[in-house]
Scaffold this active site. Structure first.
Site, PDB file in Angstrom:
ATOM      1  N   MET A  27     -35.917 -25.216 -13.203  1.00  0.00           N
ATOM      2  CA  MET A  27     -35.058 -23.783 -12.837  1.00  0.00           C
ATOM      3  C   MET A  27     -34.310 -23.265 -13.895  1.00  0.00           C
ATOM      4  O   MET A  27     -34.112 -22.154 -13.827  1.00  0.00           O
ATOM      5  CB  MET A  27     -34.231 -24.031 -11.573  1.00  0.00           C
ATOM      6  CG  MET A  27     -35.228 -23.254 -10.370  1.00  0.00           C
ATOM      7  SD  MET A  27     -36.158 -24.290  -9.772  1.00  0.00           S
ATOM      8  CE  MET A  27     -35.429 -25.179  -8.461  1.00  0.00           C
ATOM      9  N   LYS A  28     -34.048 -23.959 -14.942  1.00  0.00           N
ATOM     10  CA  LYS A  28     -33.462 -23.669 -16.114  1.00  0.00           C
ATOM     11  C   LYS A  28     -34.054 -22.275 -16.717  1.00  0.00           C
ATOM     12  O   LYS A  28     -33.412 -21.679 -17.103  1.00  0.00           O
ATOM     13  CB  LYS A  28     -33.089 -24.532 -17.047  1.00  0.00           C
ATOM     14  CG  LYS A  28     -31.833 -25.706 -16.854  1.00  0.00           C
ATOM     15  CD  LYS A  28     -31.674 -26.568 -18.040  1.00  0.00           C
ATOM     16  CE  LYS A  28     -32.755 -27.090 -18.618  1.00  0.00           C
ATOM     17  NZ  LYS A  28     -32.548 -28.200 -19.736  1.00  0.00           N
ATOM     18  N   ASN A  29     -35.177 -22.493 -16.803  1.00  0.00           N
ATOM     19  CA  ASN A  29     -35.912 -21.466 -17.519  1.00  0.00           C
ATOM     20  C   ASN A  29     -36.550 -20.154 -16.452  1.00  0.00           C
ATOM     21  O   ASN A  29     -36.849 -20.173 -15.584  1.00  0.00           O
ATOM     22  CB  ASN A  29     -37.407 -22.101 -17.895  1.00  0.00           C
ATOM     23  CG  ASN A  29     -38.267 -20.974 -18.532  1.00  0.00           C
ATOM     24  OD1 ASN A  29     -38.023 -20.111 -18.607  1.00  0.00           O
ATOM     25  ND2 ASN A  29     -39.179 -21.722 -19.403  1.00  0.00           N
TER      26      ASN A  29
END
Length: 584
Positions: free
Chosen positions: A263-265
């Site tokens: 989910m960082k991206n």
RNA sequence: GCCCCGUUCGUCUAGCGGUUAGGACUCCAGAUUUUCAUUCUGGCAACAGGGGUUCGAUUCCCCUACGGGGUACCA
């Protein structure tokens, strides 16, 4: 000690995924270390799930990895045939043997009857819902029917299966090299089908017969098989082969990555929101109507944008409307658990060793090979997902892995896949490879990008300069442009920040000094540059940045003097002049 | 539901009764490279909970919780 015989036995129902590659790798490492034999067997007993091209893909992918076999479907050997569909007669013979011994029986139940039985048991609150020592008494099989009727049915060509007759209430104990002692009561094991009504064996039967006939000494496979291991032990026992039963080695599963890491991206998140919404709507088209789509979409979006509370948000709530329950379940399934073949497409990293094109839909799934991984970096990373050498070594080539591998250092719990770590391995492998070793690989990448590849000595210099700043092979091509042509554009941001009115004067001065140099090498070029900076009493950055811009057009890359040396005097001076003319 | 397996930093893991709980990835800070990357230094960060056993438990046993797998005429 006898030399071990191990096998890797995929089923050709699609491409191999990383988990399969790791299983193959562990079998390979073990076989090579022990001087044993490694067999490639194809388990294609399910006609319905057969996918054309899958077998070829598996062989090609393993070949790319450098996992080699001693015998197998592609090599032949004394223990063949190695494709289970070519061994039907063998299985038939052994099934008959079991029936004669009273260890197996014919069953004529239809699918409806089986479903009815399961429903009945569920309603009655029974703990098990299987065909077993209890329920077989109520079904149509050669244990309940008279011999005459059984014969009549068989003669009439009624469809039938053969089931194993699991003994009642015995402790099935077996030793797993990883889990140690495992005990299961036979009442928990059901009378599994051994021979299907199409005349082909199920996995269980084929597997045991083949392993026995092929002298397999160690079964190294994924943990998803652990629950059926008691059945397999019982099968060996039924055949009377228990004294030569192979050793069991159940590997921890490869799990989906930590959702937070994915989910960082942000870009990926948006893409995933759409994909998951589509997938959900398709999967639940019966329960959830199309006009709920936007609600589903915003729910998915909400969940994905809050990785820290991810698990919390997926907990079911009594008050949830139906679609929400389904959506929560769906998302949980998409982000947790065993790594699956679909994950690559939706989670944004390859799960396959090489690109795979679905023969039916034509859809492409990404592979590590095409993504620019070096095969041994890929394997090295995979090897450490579920095993470790017991010291702090991480970078290990194949020989080292073979040397250090051991079954007793296989870990017990599932390993979450980590793309960052995989990337780090590849980066290390590229950095630690010699320029010469990289040459053919980089050439292939440059050819794909339609860049010139005829000059090996130039290429070697380029590789030397780029390999420290590259994580994947295709990046060589992306970054190499500056060595093959003058910049066509100049990075706007850098021009604004670093190109000053006086830059022109400095570069012209440098042009003159460089032009006068007797030797075109990085060091003298640098010296001339330093002399200019000293004499004019300016900061080196005032010249260096415009120079980089002139030579490459972009703000980053290898050292400017190294670049100048490699592209040569003519090109360097020309690029300076051009930049001065264009940027003023 | 039932059965099986598991549980150390966010992730991969070391540890096999007495440790300042170690390493790697990620992240953060600094140094080097007047770019970017590399490299180097430093930092953040873990024994799921509760009972036992023991002089002493991260380590052994039990329970709970949680995670995973299985539960097909699929492998």
């Amino acid at each position: 000690m006898k030399k071990p015989v191990v096998r890797f036995a995929p089923s050709p129902t699609g491409p191999l995924h990383m988990g399969g590659v790791r299983t193959a790798l562990y079998n390979y490492l073990f076989a090579r270390q022990q001087g044993g034999t490694l067999i490639l067997r194809i388990e294609d007993t399910d006609q319905n799930r057969f996918v054309p091209g899958a077998e070829e893909y598996i062989i090609d992918a393993l070949n790319w990895c450098g996992i080699t076999f001693d015998e197998g479907v592609h090599l032949g050997g004394e223990r063949g045939p190695y494709r289970q569909s070519e061994r039907s007669d063998i299985y038939r013979k052994y099934v008959e043997l079991l029936i004669e011994k009273g260890e197996a029986y014919y069953a004529f139940d239809t699918e409806e009857e089986l479903n009815a039985m399961r429903e009945r048991l569920e309603k009655a609150g029974s703990h098990t819902r299987t065909y077993n020592f209890e329920t077989r008494k109520q079904m149509n099989n050669s244990l309940t029917l008279s011999p005459e009727e059984v014969k009549a049915r068989l003669d009439a060509g009624d469809p039938y299966v053969v089931r194993i007759k699991i003994p009642e209430n015995v402790e099935v104990k077996f030793y797993d090299e990883v889990r140690k002692e495992v005990v299961v009561n036979s009442n928990e094991v059901d009378d599994k089908v051994l021979l299907k009504s199409d005349g082909l064996p199920t996995y269980h039967l084929a597997n045991i017969v083949d392993d026995h006939l092929m002298d397999v000494t160690h079964v190294i496979r994924g943990e998803e098989w652990l629950p059926s291991a008691p059945l397999h032990v019982l099968l060996y026992r039924a055949f009377g082969w228990e004294n030569t039963m192979p050793k069991w080695v159940h590997l921890p599963l490869l799990l989906k990555p930590d959702p937070g890491a994915i989910m960082k991206n942000k870009g990926l998140r948006r893409e995933m929101t759409d994909k998951l919404t589509d997938e959900f709507m398709q999967k639940h088209s019966e329960e959830v109507s199309e006009d709920m789509r936007s609600k589903v979409h915003s729910f998915v979006q909400n969940v994905l944008s809050n990785p820290s509370g991810f698990t919390q948000q997926l907990k079911e709530n009594e008050k949830d409307p139906g679609f929400l329950k389904l959506a929560k379940n769906f998302l949980h399934g998409a982000f947790y658990g065993k790594l699956s073949k679909r994950d690559g497409d939706r989670l944004g990293f390859p799960v396959f060793p090489a690109d795979w094109i679905d023969p039916k839909t034509g859809a492409k799934s990404a592979g590590y090979r095409e993504a620019g991984y070096m095969p041994h970096a890929f394997l090295n990373a995979l090897a450490l997902l579920g095993w470790n050498p017991g010291n702090d070594e991480e970078i290990m080539n194949m020989d080292r892995l073979i040397e250090l591998f051991s079954l007793d250092r296989i870990s017990h719990s599932g390993a979450r896949f980590d793309q960052d770590k995989m990337k780090w391995f590849n980066q290390s492998y590229i950095r630690n490879s010699s320029d010469e070793a990289l040459l053919p690989l980089v050439k292939a990448e440059l050819q794909k990008a339609e860049l010139a590849t005829h000059d090996d000595s130039l290429l070697l210099q380029v590789i030397a300069l780029l390999k420290e700043r590259v994580s994947f092979l295709p990046e060589f091509a992306e970054m190499a442009g500056m060595f093959f042509g003058d910049p066509q554009t100049f990075d706007q941001n850098m021009v604004e920040k670093r190109w000053k009115p006086e830059s022109k004067d400095y570069l012209q001065d440098l042009h003159a000094r460089w032009d006068a140099l007797p030797e075109w090498k990085s060091q003298p070029l640098h010296d001339a540059f330093e002399a200019l900076v000293a004499e004019r009493e300016i900061n080196s950055g005032q010249v260096l940045a415009p120079l980089r811009l002139a030579l490459t057009g972009i703000p980053n890359g290898p050292g400017v003097f190294d670049i100048a040396e490699v592209i040569g005097k003519e090109a360097s001076l020309r690029r300076i002049s051009t930049a001065v003319a264009k940027l003023g």
